[in-house]
Scaffold this motif. Sequence first.
Motif, short mmCIF file in Angstrom:
data_model
loop_
_atom_site.label_atom_id
_atom_site.label_comp_id
_atom_site.label_asym_id
_atom_site.label_seq_id
_atom_site.Cartn_x
_atom_site.Cartn_y
_atom_site.Cartn_z
N LYS A 69 -8.63 -13.92 -45.61
CA LYS A 69 -8.37 -12.48 -45.65
C LYS A 69 -7.25 -12.14 -46.61
CE LYS A 69 -10.12 -11.01 -41.17
NZ LYS A 69 -9.81 -10.23 -39.94
N ILE A 212 -12.94 -15.46 -27.05
CA ILE A 212 -13.96 -14.59 -27.63
C ILE A 212 -15.00 -14.25 -26.57
CG2 ILE A 212 -15.79 -14.42 -29.37
CD1 ILE A 212 -14.13 -16.26 -31.14
N ILE A 239 -18.80 -15.51 -34.45
CA ILE A 239 -18.00 -14.30 -34.35
C ILE A 239 -16.57 -14.56 -34.82
CG2 ILE A 239 -16.96 -12.67 -32.70
CD1 ILE A 239 -19.56 -12.95 -31.04
N ASN A 243 -14.64 -12.71 -37.85
CA ASN A 243 -13.36 -12.03 -37.63
C ASN A 243 -12.26 -12.59 -38.53
OD1 ASN A 243 -14.47 -10.37 -35.67
ND2 ASN A 243 -13.89 -11.71 -33.97
N GLU A 244 -12.36 -13.88 -38.86
CA GLU A 244 -11.34 -14.52 -39.69
C GLU A 244 -11.64 -14.41 -41.18
OE1 GLU A 244 -8.45 -15.84 -38.93
OE2 GLU A 244 -8.65 -15.46 -36.78
N PHE A 267 -19.48 -5.59 -36.12
CA PHE A 267 -18.20 -5.91 -36.75
C PHE A 267 -17.80 -4.79 -37.70
CE2 PHE A 267 -20.90 -9.55 -36.01
CZ PHE A 267 -20.11 -10.36 -35.21
N ASN A 268 -16.55 -4.85 -38.11
CA ASN A 268 -16.03 -3.95 -39.14
C ASN A 268 -16.27 -2.48 -38.82
OD1 ASN A 268 -15.06 -6.05 -40.87
ND2 ASN A 268 -17.18 -6.47 -41.45
#
Length: 553
Positions: A69, A212, A239, A243-244, A267-268
């Motif tokens: 990220k 999670i 997942i 997320n990472e 997500f997002n």
Amino acid sequence: MRLQVFVFLLLQLTVLKLDAQQSLFVKDQGITSRVHQDNMGKIIFTSRDIALTELTEKDFLSNYQLTNKSNLFITVFMPHSLTNYMHQLAPALTADSLVKVGNYQFALLVDNNLVYRSNLMPGAPYAQIQDTVTAFCKPLINDKGSLWSQSYWGRFMRNGGDSALTEGKHVLSMEIRPYVQLAGKTVVGDIIAAGTLPMQVYRKPRIDITRIRLNKIRPYDGFDVSKEKIDSNKIKTLIGNINEGVFKGINGIVVIDKGKLLIEEYFNGEDRSNLHDPRSVGKTFASTITGIAIEEGYLKNEQQQLKEFYNLRSFANYAIQKEEVAIKDLLTMSSVFDGDDNTDSPGNEENMYPTDNWVKFTLDLPVNLERPKEQWHYFTAGVMLLGDILHKTVPGGLEKYADEKLFKPLHITHYQWQYTPQHVANTAGGIQLCALDFAKYGQLYKNEGKWQGKQIIPREWVHKSFTKQRVLPNASDEYYGYLFWNKKYTVGGKSYEAFYCTGNGGNKIFVFKDQPWVIVITASAYGQPYAHPQVDKMMAEYILPAIINKDQQ
């Protein structure tokens, strides 16, 4: 004596500076700030985008932690503009000529070993910038998907960076040089800016799956909740990786098993109510409407030719071969038109979009007689043309007909078309539905065209759509049906075959041939080279194993 030497050196430096300014080929911005003066010829790394006027040395990174990220920006300080450096390599050329044959060369090194070198294409940045700019900022890595950074950093990662930046300590270095292309030869100048950044690489996150939780699935119109087991640890690990940032731009994952909702994750910021733009996934809807229109007699069959719908002699580049183009050729992307979105052909979709009449653009195209007959080539304009044929043929036009014959029977009311310049529903792609309604569409095909006891798509049309009509060039054991793709995934030594829709960004609707699965991936990694490969990895390493190995909890 020391004072005299100092004065002499100062005068010499002043003379040299004046000489350098006087010898400039084009006038540039020169030194823009004290920070620029103090860091001449350097590339500075920062963790955020900072305007040149606000940048201070406190913002400079001396080390960095690289994750999936990361955001990393470069500021480049040069003594002179690019055009002045290119002039040294090709003094006989004018400034206007230099911008057409040269640009920056970027090189990235890891631990002093060259990993990737790339010449920016001539012409970008445009001439005025190349002539004048002596300092600039760019995102080298941008988690949000900057086109410049993702293109360059992505190419670096695919060409050795991924294997070079292993977990642990490394030193990343960047070098910038000018280059020009002369008589087929690339001439490269000396380094005009360089920088290094020690970093600690953490690209393999430790994922604690005990923290999670899977989404609690609720029924949806047309889908009950499945009671089948899955390997939940696989999905939790997936997942965690999303997320990472290991997998980027993933918005939704839906798995239907035996017509019931088995997995549903978002997500997002998206959820089951969000409309999603799947880009070219929408092309396949043109095939669906074509099959329905043939069944209802508005089209004779897919062998009908363009000459039955258009006066082709009224368009540019007339050729008898255009008249022989059949609807089937548009469905299988194998027409004779000189259009291929994967090349710089005249019919590339990027040439179509700026025009004010896409049908005219397409029918004006020349033919390509060098391409083998019926060879597949990705041709968006041809699918748009199919939509126009449908619009001219079905009662009430394409949008109304699709609503009555496809969406209403599926109880899909929340959707949005995009349109051509003539306001015809655009079958080139982009029709927006929510992930679960895309799943309905896939399940309709899994049911051989039937939904809740009603035959919506002719069964024969589904079978034709799921026939390997064309071989995909440059692919191993992959095929194309009627605006459906075909491929196989191998998991645990066993092959799983699927027909699927696919669109820019990593969007997919998979309909598995011999398994009771429909799988939808919605994604927004638009224009990114990793978009489709990462979905393949998700499917082969996480999603399919999770629903195959059902005994794992």
